[in-house]
Design a protein around this motif. Structure first.
Motif, PDB file in Angstrom:
ATOM      1  N   SER A 198      -8.366  -1.512   2.312  1.00  0.00           N
ATOM      2  CA  SER A 198      -7.133  -2.290   2.392  1.00  0.00           C
ATOM      3  C   SER A 198      -6.337  -1.916   3.636  1.00  0.00           C
TER       4      SER A 198
ATOM      5  N   VAL B 233       0.832  -1.212   0.000  1.00  0.00           N
ATOM      6  CA  VAL B 233       0.000   0.000   0.000  1.00  0.00           C
ATOM      7  C   VAL B 233       0.864   1.260   0.000  1.00  0.00           C
TER       8      VAL B 233
ATOM      9  N   GLU C  74       1.287   2.537  -3.440  1.00  0.00           N
ATOM     10  CA  GLU C  74       0.111   3.052  -4.139  1.00  0.00           C
ATOM     11  C   GLU C  74       0.128   4.586  -4.127  1.00  0.00           C
TER      12      GLU C  74
ATOM     13  N   ASP D 129     -11.835   1.446  -1.744  1.00  0.00           N
ATOM     14  CA  ASP D 129     -11.021   0.230  -1.757  1.00  0.00           C
ATOM     15  C   ASP D 129      -9.688   0.461  -1.061  1.00  0.00           C
ATOM     16  N   GLY D 130      -9.106   1.644  -1.268  1.00  0.00           N
ATOM     17  CA  GLY D 130      -7.825   1.949  -0.632  1.00  0.00           C
ATOM     18  C   GLY D 130      -7.938   1.979   0.874  1.00  0.00           C
TER      19      GLY D 130
ATOM     20  N   ASP E 255      -1.467   8.384  -3.725  1.00  0.00           N
ATOM     21  CA  ASP E 255      -2.427   8.913  -2.759  1.00  0.00           C
ATOM     22  C   ASP E 255      -3.863   8.780  -3.258  1.00  0.00           C
ATOM     23  N   THR E 256      -4.055   9.011  -4.554  1.00  0.00           N
ATOM     24  CA  THR E 256      -5.415   8.952  -5.105  1.00  0.00           C
ATOM     25  C   THR E 256      -6.024   7.564  -4.959  1.00  0.00           C
ATOM     26  N   ALA E 257      -5.182   6.519  -5.007  1.00  0.00           N
ATOM     27  CA  ALA E 257      -5.688   5.158  -4.837  1.00  0.00           C
ATOM     28  C   ALA E 257      -6.045   4.892  -3.376  1.00  0.00           C
ATOM     29  N   LEU E 258      -5.233   5.409  -2.454  1.00  0.00           N
ATOM     30  CA  LEU E 258      -5.513   5.208  -1.033  1.00  0.00           C
ATOM     31  C   LEU E 258      -6.756   5.979  -0.596  1.00  0.00           C
ATOM     32  N   GLN E 259      -7.102   7.021  -1.295  1.00  0.00           N
ATOM     33  CA  GLN E 259      -8.236   7.861  -0.916  1.00  0.00           C
ATOM     34  C   GLN E 259      -9.570   7.320  -1.416  1.00  0.00           C
ATOM     35  N   THR E 260      -9.552   6.200  -2.109  1.00  0.00           N
ATOM     36  CA  THR E 260     -10.786   5.562  -2.551  1.00  0.00           C
ATOM     37  C   THR E 260     -11.307   4.634  -1.458  1.00  0.00           C
TER      38      THR E 260
END
Length: 266
Positions: A83, A67, A70, A79-80, A72-77
């Motif tokens: 996880s 993670v 990844e 799903d992110g 930041d934009t992916a973690l802010q979803t």
């Protein structure tokens, strides 16, 4: 160095067999003190599995590394964040059972940083991680860095939100007489780039009978709104900078001896 439970147990048994006095093995001597049990290890065994999803300490570390890679934009979803919470589920049990595990400081710090990047610095999970890190490892570099990260997140959240500058694409409003406020029909209104006011190349229109005008399709090249009075009138030409108020201008035309002004409609 972490040992598997079987190897560790075998080592302890062998050491005990050679180092324990024979008298200590007898229960008949009342003067023999009880054998002291070794203190519980601070390290979580590598084959222990924590949380609802059964994650070992090695799996937890590997998931955090994943993670961290990844954006930041992916973690802010959703799903992110999910996880991160799956990892957190195991870390909660790990730190409850082995609160001073030497690996735990880095795990708490890295997972907290991921929550910050996900925009959840003040969430319950991130707060609990930071509290455990500062409480159990108060003098660690990981705790110091996590506190700095938390401070930077606070500064970012306190910064005033700025709306992106929207390009001006429409110039509209009304042209009136500066003295009487009566509409001025037939005035030429155009958007100039500052170099040319030629209606052949610049977006333009003429005012209607009620003095209103509207120019669409204005590009980023536009710098000024220019109003040329009707042919044969006594009005002076008018010019103002192109800005947000240009979408709703009231242009007051006057004779050359009177200053010209433009104000946005209330």
């Amino acid at each position: 160095m972490r040992e598997t439970p079987v190897i560790a147990l075998f080592s302890m048994l062998v050491a005990g067999a050679f180092m324990t006095p024979v008298a200590a093995l007898s229960n008949t001597d009342p003067a023999t003190p009880a054998v002291q049990q070794p203190a519980a290890s601070q390290e979580a065994p590598v084959d222990n599995y924590f949380g609802r999803f059964g994650q070992s300490v090695l799996e937890i570390r590997n998931r955090i590394v994943t993670v961290q890679g990844e954006p930041d934009t992916a973690l802010q979803t959703a799903d992110g964040v999910n996880s991160l919470e799956r990892i957190d589920d195991a870390v909660v049990v790990w730190k409850a059972q082995y609160p001073h595990d030497p690996w735990l400081a880095a795990v708490l710090a890295h997972l907290f940083e991921c929550y910050v990047r996900a925009g959840k610095a003040h969430g319950a999970h991130a707060t609990a991680l930071l509290e455990a890190l500062v409480t159990n490892f108060p003098d660690s570099k990981e705790a110091a860095e996590a506190l700095r990260t938390y401070g930077r997140a606070d500064l970012a959240s306190d910064a005033p939100a700025t709306d992106p500058v929207q390009p001006i694409t429409v110039v509209a409003g009304r042209v009136v007489d500066a003295t009487t406020s009566l509409p001025v029909a037939g005035a030429l209104v155009l958007v100039s780039d500052g170099n040319s006011s030629d209606p052949v190349t610049a977006p333009f229109t003429t005012t209607a009978a009620d003095g209103t005008f509207r120019i669409t399709g204005v590009t980023s090249q536009g710098k000024f709104v220019v109003v040329d009075p009707p042919h044969g009138s006594q009005y002076a030409a008018y010019r103002t900078a192109l800005d947000a108020s240009a979408a709703n201008l009231t242009v007051k035309l006057a004779a050359p001896s009177i200053a010209t002004t433009a104000v946005a409609k209330p």
